[in-house]
Design an enzyme around this catalytic site. Structure first.
Site, short mmCIF file in Angstrom:
data_model
loop_
_atom_site.label_atom_id
_atom_site.label_comp_id
_atom_site.label_asym_id
_atom_site.label_seq_id
_atom_site.Cartn_x
_atom_site.Cartn_y
_atom_site.Cartn_z
N LEU A 1 3.27 2.08 2.18
CA LEU A 1 3.63 2.59 3.50
C LEU A 1 4.86 1.90 4.09
O LEU A 1 5.14 2.02 5.28
CB LEU A 1 2.44 2.46 4.46
CG LEU A 1 1.21 3.31 4.12
CD1 LEU A 1 0.13 3.16 5.18
CD2 LEU A 1 1.57 4.79 4.00
N GLY A 2 5.57 1.16 3.25
CA GLY A 2 6.85 0.60 3.71
C GLY A 2 6.73 -0.63 4.57
O GLY A 2 7.62 -0.94 5.37
N SER A 3 5.62 -1.37 4.39
CA SER A 3 5.38 -2.53 5.25
C SER A 3 6.51 -3.56 5.19
O SER A 3 7.00 -4.04 6.22
CB SER A 3 4.03 -3.15 4.85
OG SER A 3 4.05 -4.52 4.91
N ALA B 1 0.81 -1.21 0.00
CA ALA B 1 0.00 0.00 0.00
C ALA B 1 0.84 1.27 0.00
O ALA B 1 0.33 2.37 0.18
CB ALA B 1 -0.93 0.00 1.21
N ASP C 1 12.81 3.17 1.14
CA ASP C 1 11.95 2.57 2.18
C ASP C 1 12.78 2.12 3.37
O ASP C 1 12.54 2.53 4.51
CB ASP C 1 11.20 1.35 1.63
CG ASP C 1 9.95 1.73 0.87
OD1 ASP C 1 9.89 2.87 0.37
OD2 ASP C 1 9.04 0.89 0.77
N ALA D 1 9.70 -3.30 4.32
CA ALA D 1 10.95 -2.84 4.94
C ALA D 1 10.82 -2.80 6.46
O ALA D 1 11.74 -3.19 7.18
CB ALA D 1 11.31 -1.45 4.40
O1 PMV Z 1 5.27 1.48 -2.61
P1 PMV Z 1 6.49 1.67 -1.82
O2 PMV Z 1 6.25 2.28 -0.51
O3 PMV Z 1 7.34 0.45 -1.74
O4 PMV Z 1 7.35 2.81 -2.56
C1 PMV Z 1 7.93 2.56 -3.78
C2 PMV Z 1 8.72 3.75 -4.20
C3 PMV Z 1 9.30 3.61 -5.59
O5 PMV Z 1 10.01 4.82 -5.83
C4 PMV Z 1 8.19 3.49 -6.62
C5 PMV Z 1 10.24 2.43 -5.72
C6 PMV Z 1 11.56 2.58 -5.00
O6 PMV Z 1 12.26 1.57 -4.90
O7 PMV Z 1 11.92 3.69 -4.59
#
Ligand code: PMV
Length: 312
Positions: free
Chosen positions: A104-106, A102, A150, A108
């Site tokens: 929000l970095g779940s 979603a 993340d 990581a």
């Molecule tokens: O969806 P998330 O929170 O994993 O964010 C991804 C962010 C991107 O720039 C699309 C990918 C990345 O590795 O930075």
């Protein structure tokens, strides 16, 4: 028993272009977090690990899990890193209030909370930089080319100006501001959006490079604006970033509906946050508009909203 946690995060500016070397800004979100509890199992010999993660439907011994399972991967990476000569049998209970896929970095946050809990329990705490690197290794297996934003923000737990391959810059927040996060309820794995952008970038490199440059400029300008506490200038920058994300094809009808609802209710800016194609959007609000925006988002179909404060 040892417990450890890691917070979620939102990207304020620069998602996707950050994969291509442009800067991005992300901040921790203290309202959602992953929590890991480690206890010794008395009657199970040595070195056996049992994992319970209700949210992910996991209740299994480590050696029975598929090797490409992200939980198995971060546990194995951590054990290899610690290289303990003796390991009791352990039970890991993993809980997370961060919605999965979603933005929000779940992933990581779960990885970092596991690294912290295991290392502390065994008595070999790792420096933050190494915690972040281990979490990035798991992200790499699943996302191919993660920028590293993340794992960095989740580990360091500070607002960061981030450029791939460089040390994160922790920068000054000139004045507090409030963000409402609205969840479309549409699950959207990061790898799908990142692959979509990569395919389009390969076909039309010049156009995409130009857009990424533009997003990078917006992110850099936003940093200055945040540092100076000029919050009234931040909303228009978020709107500009959203238009550019639409141009690279990572918005969605559900995201647009929530973004328009937030703007209509008085948010001074709104954009998707994270990989897009679903997941969450963010809106910049003040004392007068926060509640109106939350109500508008719920009426427009948000499955939940989170109010978070970015503080100096
Ligand atoms: O969806 P998330 O929170 O994993 O964010 C991804 C962010 C991107 O720039 C699309 C990918 C990345 O590795 O930075």
């Amino acid at each position: 028993m040892t417990t450890a946690s890691a917070l979620g995060k939102i990207i304020l500016f620069g998602e996707h272009s950050v994969v291509y070397g442009r800067p991005a800004i992300a901040v921790p979100v203290s309202q959602v977090f992953a929590m890991v509890e480690v206890t010794d199992i008395q009657d199970a010999g040595t070195g056996e690990i049992y994992i319970e993660a209700q949210d992910m439907n996991v209740a299994s011994w480590l050696h029975e899990m598929p090797s490409d399972n992200p939980l198995a991967q971060i546990i194995n990476l951590t054990l290899r890193e610690i290289n303990a000569s003796y390991l009791p049998s352990l039970r890991l209970i993993i809980n997370s209030s961060i919605p999965i896929s979603a933005g929000l970095g779940s992933g990581a946050a779960v990885s970092v909370a596991i690294v912290r809990a295991l290392c502390t329990h065994i008595g070999t705490p790792l420096p933050l930089k190494r915690q972040s690197e281990l979490a990035l290794e798991v992200e790499r297996i699943h996302h191919g080319t993660p920028s590293g934003i993340d794992n960095t923000v989740v580990t360091f737990n500070q607002p960061a100006f981030f450029v791939k391959g460089h040390e994160p810059e922790i920068f000054h927040i000139g004045a507090p501001f409030t963000i409402i996060i609205g969840d479309t309820g549409v699950s959207s794995p990061t790898s799908i959006a990142v692959d979509k952008v990569r395919k389009a970038w390969k076909k039309n490199t010049l156009k995409y490079e130009n857009i990424f440059d533009h997003i990078g400029q917006v992110a850099t300008q936003a940093r200055g604006t945040i540092e100076k506490g000029l919050i009234q200038d931040l909303g228009p920058l978020m709107n500009q970033n959203q238009t550019l994300l639409e141009d690279i094809g990572v918005s969605s009808p559900e995201l647009s509906t929530l973004i328009n609802a937030a703007r209509g209710a008085g948010a001074s800016g709104a954009k998707l946050s994270g990989a897009g194609l679903g997941g969450n959007m963010i809106a910049l609000v003040n004392h007068g508009t926060a509640e109106l925006v939350e109500t508008a988002l719920c009426s427009a179909g948000a499955v939940r909203t989170i109010r978070t404060e970015v503080n100096p």
